[in-house]
Motif scaffolding. Structure first.
Motif, PDB file in Angstrom:
ATOM      1  N   ILE A  77      33.115  52.115  39.479  1.00  0.00           N
ATOM      2  CA  ILE A  77      32.177  52.843  38.533  1.00  0.00           C
ATOM      3  C   ILE A  77      31.006  53.511  39.122  1.00  0.00           C
ATOM      4  N   MET A  78      30.829  53.416  40.270  1.00  0.00           N
ATOM      5  CA  MET A  78      29.822  54.294  41.010  1.00  0.00           C
ATOM      6  C   MET A  78      30.417  55.520  41.088  1.00  0.00           C
ATOM      7  N   ASN A  79      31.893  55.614  41.227  1.00  0.00           N
ATOM      8  CA  ASN A  79      32.637  56.989  41.581  1.00  0.00           C
ATOM      9  C   ASN A  79      32.756  57.541  40.432  1.00  0.00           C
ATOM     10  N   CYS A  80      32.950  56.835  39.039  1.00  0.00           N
ATOM     11  CA  CYS A  80      33.090  57.631  37.933  1.00  0.00           C
ATOM     12  C   CYS A  80      31.846  57.995  37.357  1.00  0.00           C
ATOM     13  N   ILE A  81      30.595  57.546  37.648  1.00  0.00           N
ATOM     14  CA  ILE A  81      29.335  57.922  37.410  1.00  0.00           C
ATOM     15  C   ILE A  81      29.195  59.270  38.154  1.00  0.00           C
ATOM     16  N   TYR A  82      29.283  59.489  39.416  1.00  0.00           N
ATOM     17  CA  TYR A  82      29.192  60.481  40.150  1.00  0.00           C
ATOM     18  C   TYR A  82      30.068  61.657  39.507  1.00  0.00           C
ATOM     19  N   VAL A  83      31.473  61.376  39.431  1.00  0.00           N
ATOM     20  CA  VAL A  83      32.400  62.410  39.158  1.00  0.00           C
ATOM     21  C   VAL A  83      32.058  62.915  37.583  1.00  0.00           C
ATOM     22  N   SER A  84      31.641  61.823  36.774  1.00  0.00           N
ATOM     23  CA  SER A  84      31.242  62.388  35.313  1.00  0.00           C
ATOM     24  C   SER A  84      29.924  63.220  35.324  1.00  0.00           C
ATOM     25  N   GLU A  85      29.128  63.237  36.248  1.00  0.00           N
ATOM     26  CA  GLU A  85      28.110  63.982  36.434  1.00  0.00           C
ATOM     27  C   GLU A  85      28.458  65.403  36.867  1.00  0.00           C
ATOM     28  N   ILE A  86      29.165  65.579  37.683  1.00  0.00           N
ATOM     29  CA  ILE A  86      29.834  66.940  38.332  1.00  0.00           C
ATOM     30  C   ILE A  86      30.521  67.430  37.219  1.00  0.00           C
ATOM     31  N   PHE A  87      31.210  66.906  36.373  1.00  0.00           N
ATOM     32  CA  PHE A  87      31.925  67.246  35.247  1.00  0.00           C
ATOM     33  C   PHE A  87      30.954  67.940  34.227  1.00  0.00           C
ATOM     34  N   ARG A  88      30.120  67.198  34.022  1.00  0.00           N
ATOM     35  CA  ARG A  88      28.951  67.644  32.919  1.00  0.00           C
ATOM     36  C   ARG A  88      28.404  68.970  33.491  1.00  0.00           C
ATOM     37  N   ASN A  89      27.800  68.912  34.695  1.00  0.00           N
ATOM     38  CA  ASN A  89      27.477  70.136  35.345  1.00  0.00           C
ATOM     39  C   ASN A  89      28.511  71.295  35.284  1.00  0.00           C
ATOM     40  N   ALA A  90      29.657  70.970  35.094  1.00  0.00           N
ATOM     41  CA  ALA A  90      30.701  72.179  35.057  1.00  0.00           C
ATOM     42  C   ALA A  90      30.900  72.475  33.563  1.00  0.00           C
ATOM     43  N   GLY A  91      30.103  71.827  32.830  1.00  0.00           N
ATOM     44  CA  GLY A  91      30.174  72.325  31.358  1.00  0.00           C
ATOM     45  C   GLY A  91      31.054  71.270  30.330  1.00  0.00           C
ATOM     46  N   MET A  92      31.486  70.089  31.108  1.00  0.00           N
ATOM     47  CA  MET A  92      32.338  69.370  30.020  1.00  0.00           C
ATOM     48  C   MET A  92      31.670  68.218  29.436  1.00  0.00           C
ATOM     49  N   SER A  93      31.932  67.519  28.371  1.00  0.00           N
ATOM     50  CA  SER A  93      31.473  66.390  27.718  1.00  0.00           C
ATOM     51  C   SER A  93      32.202  65.111  28.338  1.00  0.00           C
ATOM     52  N   GLU A 120      36.419  64.039  20.401  1.00  0.00           N
ATOM     53  CA  GLU A 120      35.199  64.849  20.278  1.00  0.00           C
ATOM     54  C   GLU A 120      35.471  65.895  21.494  1.00  0.00           C
ATOM     55  N   GLY A 121      36.544  65.796  22.023  1.00  0.00           N
ATOM     56  CA  GLY A 121      36.851  66.530  23.007  1.00  0.00           C
ATOM     57  C   GLY A 121      36.210  66.183  24.435  1.00  0.00           C
ATOM     58  N   LYS A 122      35.675  64.910  24.421  1.00  0.00           N
ATOM     59  CA  LYS A 122      35.222  64.453  25.789  1.00  0.00           C
ATOM     60  C   LYS A 122      36.352  64.164  26.719  1.00  0.00           C
ATOM     61  N   VAL A 123      35.735  64.289  28.172  1.00  0.00           N
ATOM     62  CA  VAL A 123      36.813  63.562  29.210  1.00  0.00           C
ATOM     63  C   VAL A 123      36.264  62.026  29.001  1.00  0.00           C
ATOM     64  N   VAL A 124      37.323  61.124  29.033  1.00  0.00           N
ATOM     65  CA  VAL A 124      36.791  59.691  28.866  1.00  0.00           C
ATOM     66  C   VAL A 124      37.142  59.172  30.613  1.00  0.00           C
ATOM     67  N   PHE A 125      36.300  58.423  30.944  1.00  0.00           N
ATOM     68  CA  PHE A 125      36.432  58.048  32.380  1.00  0.00           C
ATOM     69  C   PHE A 125      36.709  56.301  31.939  1.00  0.00           C
ATOM     70  N   PHE A 126      37.641  55.761  32.463  1.00  0.00           N
ATOM     71  CA  PHE A 126      38.234  54.385  32.446  1.00  0.00           C
ATOM     72  C   PHE A 126      37.750  53.740  33.741  1.00  0.00           C
ATOM     73  N   ALA A 127      36.531  53.258  33.741  1.00  0.00           N
ATOM     74  CA  ALA A 127      36.038  52.729  34.931  1.00  0.00           C
ATOM     75  C   ALA A 127      35.946  51.247  34.903  1.00  0.00           C
ATOM     76  N   GLY A 128      35.803  50.763  36.281  1.00  0.00           N
ATOM     77  CA  GLY A 128      35.985  49.165  36.331  1.00  0.00           C
ATOM     78  C   GLY A 128      37.283  48.652  36.428  1.00  0.00           C
ATOM     79  N   GLY A 129      38.225  49.614  36.307  1.00  0.00           N
ATOM     80  CA  GLY A 129      39.680  48.862  36.497  1.00  0.00           C
ATOM     81  C   GLY A 129      39.991  48.224  35.373  1.00  0.00           C
ATOM     82  N   THR A 130      40.618  46.995  35.567  1.00  0.00           N
ATOM     83  CA  THR A 130      41.138  46.072  34.583  1.00  0.00           C
ATOM     84  C   THR A 130      39.905  45.194  34.144  1.00  0.00           C
ATOM     85  N   GLY A 131      39.032  45.181  35.009  1.00  0.00           N
ATOM     86  CA  GLY A 131      37.785  44.221  34.784  1.00  0.00           C
ATOM     87  C   GLY A 131      38.440  42.818  35.367  1.00  0.00           C
ATOM     88  N   HIS A 132      39.350  42.718  35.933  1.00  0.00           N
ATOM     89  CA  HIS A 132      39.848  41.315  36.576  1.00  0.00           C
ATOM     90  C   HIS A 132      40.234  41.654  38.075  1.00  0.00           C
TER      91      HIS A 132
END
Ligand code: UDP
Length: 233
Positions: A77-93, A120-132
């Motif tokens: 999840i930490m990884n997805c938060i970081y990458v998601s923010e870099i993606f937003r800085n690059a102009g993606m939702s 909605e054209g967003k990049v969707v991050f599936f974080a946290g694996g399976t949850g198990h």
């Protein structure tokens, strides 16, 4: 290979670049640049990221495995938060979905919700694996790709495809252009872990393996041009 919706797996180590741990900003920015080309071209992109740049449950024997795996899932999840923010800085939702509640940091995964964000054209991050515990993000991406009816799982690796033996130790190793997932399992080629491989085989989910270091490799793969190996289901 026609891609309408793809799920891309990045390993935690890939994000760390030469640092081996944490994040390498330049590497993640380059991933963002390439994903944006595909999103702009109309591809629906889902992202799954491993956690190996921070933590792996199975490599800690000091604590109980399910607890160690919880740390691993949080690392993804930490990884997805970081990458998601870099993606937003690059102009993606973007939107991060997790299989368990993380307060206001992410939203709870459901297929309907993910479909809404893709729409909605967003990049969707599936974080946290399976949850198990006892699973991996390989299984996580297999599960989400099947459930979200993705066309392909894309595996960006440090190696440029699937080989019949390890090219690091065998100079005569031969790369497959195409191979079935059944053969990958029988020959134990280790493209993704066994649980994930079986899921892909049972649910007819194809994969494409290519090098993260190939110039425009991600953009190419997302638009159907695979210079690595196609693993058929
Ligand atoms: N993990 C888990 N369940 C999942 C996905 C991940 O418990 O569904 C944990 C596990 O501890 C794993 C870590 O998160 O080692 C990082 O995930 P990754 O897939 O990168 O692990 P790897 O296969 O490299 O161990």
């Amino acid at each position: 290979m026609n891609s309408r919706r793809v799920l891309l797996k990045l390993s935690g180590e890939a994000l760390a670049g030469a640092n081996k741990t944490g994040f390498d900003e330049a590497t993640v920015k380059e991933v963002a640049r390439q994903v944006k080309i595909s999103v702009d071209a109309g591809v629906e992109v889902g992202i799954v990221i491993g956690g190996g740049n921070f933590w792996r449950g199975r490599t800690s024997d000091a604590i109980d495995r399910p607890k160690a795996d919880q740390i691993g899932m949080l690392a993804t999840i930490m990884n997805c938060i970081y990458v998601s923010e870099i993606f937003r800085n690059a102009g993606m939702s973007t939107q991060i979905l997790t299989p368990f509640e993380c307060g206001s940091m992410t939203e709870l995964f459901s297929k309907d919700r993910a479909n809404k964000y893709f729409g909605e054209g967003k990049v969707v991050f599936f974080a946290g694996g399976t949850g198990h515990p006892y699973f991996s993000t390989d299984t996580g991406i297999a599960l989400r790709a099947i459930e979200m009816e993705a066309d392909y799982i894309l595996l960006a690796k440090s190696i440029d495809g699937v080989y019949d033996s390890d090219p690091k130790t065998n100079p005569n190793a031969v790369k497959y252009e195409k191979i079935s997932i059944q053969e990958v399992i029988e020959k134990q080629l280790g493209v993704i872990d066994l649980t994930a491989s079986i899921m892909c085989m049972e649910n007819k989910m194809p994969l494409a393996v290519f090098s993260l270091n190939e110039k425009d490799g991600i953009a190419n793969a997302m638009q159907g041009k695979i210079n690595g190996t196609i693993v058929t289901a």
